[in-house]
Design an enzyme around this catalytic site. Structure first.
Site, short mmCIF file in Angstrom:
data_model
loop_
_atom_site.label_atom_id
_atom_site.label_comp_id
_atom_site.label_asym_id
_atom_site.label_seq_id
_atom_site.Cartn_x
_atom_site.Cartn_y
_atom_site.Cartn_z
N HIS A 240 5.78 -13.12 7.03
CA HIS A 240 5.98 -11.70 6.69
C HIS A 240 7.14 -11.57 5.72
O HIS A 240 8.09 -12.36 5.77
CB HIS A 240 6.24 -10.86 7.95
CG HIS A 240 5.98 -9.42 7.73
ND1 HIS A 240 6.91 -8.57 7.20
CD2 HIS A 240 4.86 -8.69 7.94
CE1 HIS A 240 6.38 -7.36 7.10
NE2 HIS A 240 5.13 -7.40 7.54
N ASP B 163 -2.10 -9.17 11.45
CA ASP B 163 -3.46 -9.57 11.11
C ASP B 163 -3.95 -10.80 11.87
O ASP B 163 -5.12 -11.15 11.79
CB ASP B 163 -3.56 -9.84 9.60
CG ASP B 163 -3.37 -8.57 8.80
OD1 ASP B 163 -3.84 -7.53 9.27
OD2 ASP B 163 -2.74 -8.63 7.74
N ARG C 92 3.16 -5.80 16.90
CA ARG C 92 1.77 -5.32 16.83
C ARG C 92 0.83 -6.44 17.25
O ARG C 92 -0.18 -6.21 17.92
CB ARG C 92 1.46 -4.81 15.41
CG ARG C 92 2.39 -3.68 14.96
CD ARG C 92 2.21 -3.34 13.49
NE ARG C 92 2.58 -4.45 12.61
CZ ARG C 92 2.41 -4.46 11.29
NH1 ARG C 92 1.86 -3.40 10.69
NH2 ARG C 92 2.78 -5.49 10.56
N SER D 211 0.83 -1.22 0.00
CA SER D 211 0.00 0.00 0.00
C SER D 211 0.86 1.27 0.00
O SER D 211 0.61 2.19 -0.79
CB SER D 211 -0.98 0.00 1.19
OG SER D 211 -0.37 -0.41 2.37
N1 NMX Z 1 1.25 -20.12 5.17
C1 NMX Z 1 1.72 -20.98 4.22
N2 NMX Z 1 2.75 -20.72 3.41
C2 NMX Z 1 3.39 -19.56 3.59
C3 NMX Z 1 3.02 -18.64 4.58
C4 NMX Z 1 1.89 -18.94 5.38
N3 NMX Z 1 1.41 -18.10 6.30
N4 NMX Z 1 3.83 -17.57 4.52
C5 NMX Z 1 4.71 -17.82 3.52
N5 NMX Z 1 4.43 -19.02 2.96
C6 NMX Z 1 5.06 -19.63 1.78
C7 NMX Z 1 4.91 -18.70 0.58
O1 NMX Z 1 3.61 -18.81 -0.01
C8 NMX Z 1 6.04 -19.14 -0.29
O2 NMX Z 1 5.63 -20.32 -0.95
P1 NMX Z 1 6.11 -20.63 -2.47
O3 NMX Z 1 7.60 -20.78 -2.37
O4 NMX Z 1 5.40 -21.89 -2.80
O5 NMX Z 1 5.69 -19.47 -3.31
C9 NMX Z 1 7.12 -19.51 0.71
O6 NMX Z 1 6.45 -19.72 1.97
C10 NMX Z 1 8.16 -18.42 0.91
O7 NMX Z 1 7.50 -17.20 1.21
P2 NMX Z 1 8.18 -16.12 2.15
O8 NMX Z 1 9.43 -15.64 1.46
O9 NMX Z 1 8.30 -16.61 3.53
O10 NMX Z 1 7.06 -14.97 2.19
P3 NMX Z 1 6.85 -13.74 1.20
O11 NMX Z 1 7.77 -12.66 1.62
O12 NMX Z 1 6.90 -14.16 -0.21
O13 NMX Z 1 5.35 -13.34 1.54
C11 NMX Z 1 3.48 -13.01 2.98
C12 NMX Z 1 4.97 -12.75 2.75
C13 NMX Z 1 3.01 -12.15 4.14
C14 NMX Z 1 2.72 -12.59 1.71
C15 NMX Z 1 3.27 -14.51 3.28
O14 NMX Z 1 3.93 -14.85 4.48
C16 NMX Z 1 1.81 -14.90 3.37
O15 NMX Z 1 1.19 -15.19 2.33
N6 NMX Z 1 1.21 -14.91 4.62
C17 NMX Z 1 -0.19 -15.18 4.78
C18 NMX Z 1 -1.00 -13.95 4.44
C19 NMX Z 1 -0.83 -12.84 5.46
O16 NMX Z 1 -0.91 -13.05 6.64
N7 NMX Z 1 -0.63 -11.61 4.96
C20 NMX Z 1 -0.58 -10.43 5.83
C21 NMX Z 1 0.78 -9.76 5.87
C22 NMX Z 1 0.76 -8.59 6.81
N8 NMX Z 1 -0.08 -7.52 6.34
O17 NMX Z 1 -0.84 -7.03 7.08
O18 NMX Z 1 0.00 -7.10 5.18
C1 MLT Z 2 2.08 -3.92 6.74
O1 MLT Z 2 1.75 -3.51 7.87
O2 MLT Z 2 2.10 -3.19 5.74
C2 MLT Z 2 2.34 -5.38 6.58
O3 MLT Z 2 2.89 -5.93 7.73
C3 MLT Z 2 3.02 -5.76 5.31
C4 MLT Z 2 4.42 -5.32 5.07
O4 MLT Z 2 5.05 -4.60 5.84
O5 MLT Z 2 4.95 -5.73 4.01
#
Ligand code: NMX
Ligand code: MLT
Length: 426
Positions: free
Chosen positions: A309, A364, A318, A233
């Protein structure tokens, strides 16, 4: 007493000079390099943008202007906005002046409600919220002043005007959307609370006999306010604003990114997951049930919402602050208890699964359970709360960028053929 504008007027010339001298003396120093994996992998870890409002340290979490979020979680969100912009917390008089200023700007134009009413009844609340911000663009002071012709050095002043006008209205707009979208009645103009977060709680119209719901909303607004510049964002808002699109365009664009399930929408997804667990097992799950269900989700290729994350490698402070609030206010609530139990067991499951680089809860993971406890059960709405708060971070970054004359964002892209040639791949 120093108003935000006075304080910024004092600071900005020095900041400009500081950066000019820094770039002149050290402009050719290398701060980052980019691998092929990073170029394909969301630019993770590449240091290629500046954000002075806050920093996210992998092992510490959010630090706003040098202050860890856990140490300032009891501050009002408007104090955090002042801090984000100026680097200092306001004294009592400056805080009151900001609160009064926001109160004086909060009237929402009638056409916003007309547009909201005209939208399909099943519109997502985030789509309504982003649209409401966009329709108010006609009132942008920045655009008006730009069209009249203004010097670059003045950009930040109308940007600040837009920021304050928008911020003042967001709790009323967002509260009204909640009421309209979920059949709760007309929008409410708050009377009881004079602070920004309290006003938002009141605008939602949730019964709040002991004031703890207002406390939760204040905490919610403070905790989600900013998360440095690279999250989807903030980064989107930054890019759109860099084209000198006004703050209404830029914030609405940033919030469209927040509406994605891997970013802010994870809060609604997370509560959905928690409720599905409770329904499946007829109450707070046991350790075994929870672990089995988490594996079921992972084995079907889905993510566990609220965990992982892009930057953090520890439990999000948080989340810790929300957990503390829940332990104090609703320790026996089954939804909260399930969230707390997830925190006990999910990290080990994710560690064993071995994919997520960060197996710990993010912001979250716990917020939805607390909202649910107070009767704000329509979880499709939760990302709007995140958005109202995140507007503070996006707007403060925008004002600073306009003050510093930040350049239009325009990185260089290359194609897969270029990469193949570069690395000598067949
Ligand atoms: N559950 C299952 N798999 C996960 C999760 C999770 N919570 N988090 C990461 N992975 C997987 C990810 O999908 C990736 O798989 P692949 O290699 O098959 O593509 C692998 O682990 C490596 O990912 P990371 O490097 O650890 O994470 P990345 O930096 O790419 O993504 C998020 C970060 C936040 C997008 C990821 O952890 C996620 O999808 N979490 C669940 C959704 C979530 O809670 N989002 C909120 C973030 C905070 N916010 O408020 O924005
Ligand atoms: C945020 O608060 O924006 C989330 O934790 C996601 C991020 O920092 O990438």
């Amino acid at each position: 007493m120093t108003t935000l504008k006075e304080k910024l007027s004092e600071q900005i010339p020095g900041l400009r000079e500081d950066i000019r001298a820094l770039v002149k003396a050290h402009g050719d120093k290398v701060i980052s390099e980019v691998t092929v994996a990073q170029a394909y992998g969301g630019m993770r870890g590449v240091k290629a943008m500046i954000c002075d409002t806050s920093l996210v340290e992998p092992d510490k979490g959010l630090i706003i202007r040098g202050r860890p979020i856990g140490e300032i979680a009891d501050r009002l969100p408007e104090e955090i906005f002042y801090l984000l912009l100026t680097g200092d917390l306001p004294d009592e008089k400056s805080k009151k002046q900001l609160q009064d200023d926001l109160l004086s700007r909060r009237k929402v134009p009638g056409y916003v409600w007309d547009v909201m009413k005209a939208m399909p009844k099943d519109s997502h609340p985030m789509c309504m919220f982003d649209t409401a911000i966009l329709v108010m663009e006609r009132d942008s002071v920045f655009r008006k002043r730009y069209n009249e012709g203004m010097a670059k050095t003045e950009y930040w002043e109308p940007a600040l005007e837009d920021a304050l006008n928008l911020l003042a209205k967001l709790p009323i707009v967002a509260g009204g959307i909640y009421r309209m979208r979920f059949g709760k009645g007309d929008p409410i103009v708050p009377e009881k609370h004079k602070d920004w977060g309290g006003s938002y709680a009141e605008a939602l119209g949730i019964d709040d006999p002991n004031g703890e719901f207002a406390n939760l909303i204040r905490l919610y607004m403070t905790l989600h306010s900013d998360h440095e510049g690279g999250n989807v964002s903030a980064n989107t808002c930054h890019t759109v604003g860099s084209a000198l699109s006004d703050p209404y365009y830029a914030v609405s664009a940033g919030l469209n990114g927040l509406a994605g399930p891997l970013h802010g929408l994870a809060n609604q997804e997370c509560l959905k997951f928690v409720l599905s667990v409770i329904e499946k097992f007829g109450g707070v799950p046991t350790q075994e049930q929870l672990v089995d269900y988490a594996w079921e989700l992972l084995n079907s290729g889905r993510v566990i919402p609220g965990y992982g994350h892009a930057v953090l490698r520890v439990t999000d402070p948080r989340f810790t602050a929300f957990l503390g609030f829940g332990k104090r206010v609703c320790p026996e609530d089954p939804v909260f208890k399930t969230v707390a139990r997830m925190f006990d067991y999910i990290p080990d499951v994710l560690k064993e699964h071995g994919k997520a680089k960060d197996p710990y809860p993010n912001v979250d993971a716990g917020s939805g359970a607390l909202l649910y406890h107070f009767g704000l059960t329509e979880f499709d709405y939760y990302t709007v709360l995140f958005g109202v708060s995140r507007a503070m971070g996006m707007l403060s970054q925008l004002v600073i960028n306009r003050a510093l004359g930040t350049a239009i964002t325009r990185p260089k892209s290359v194609g897969t053929d270029w990469i193949k040639k570069f690395v000598g791949a067949a």
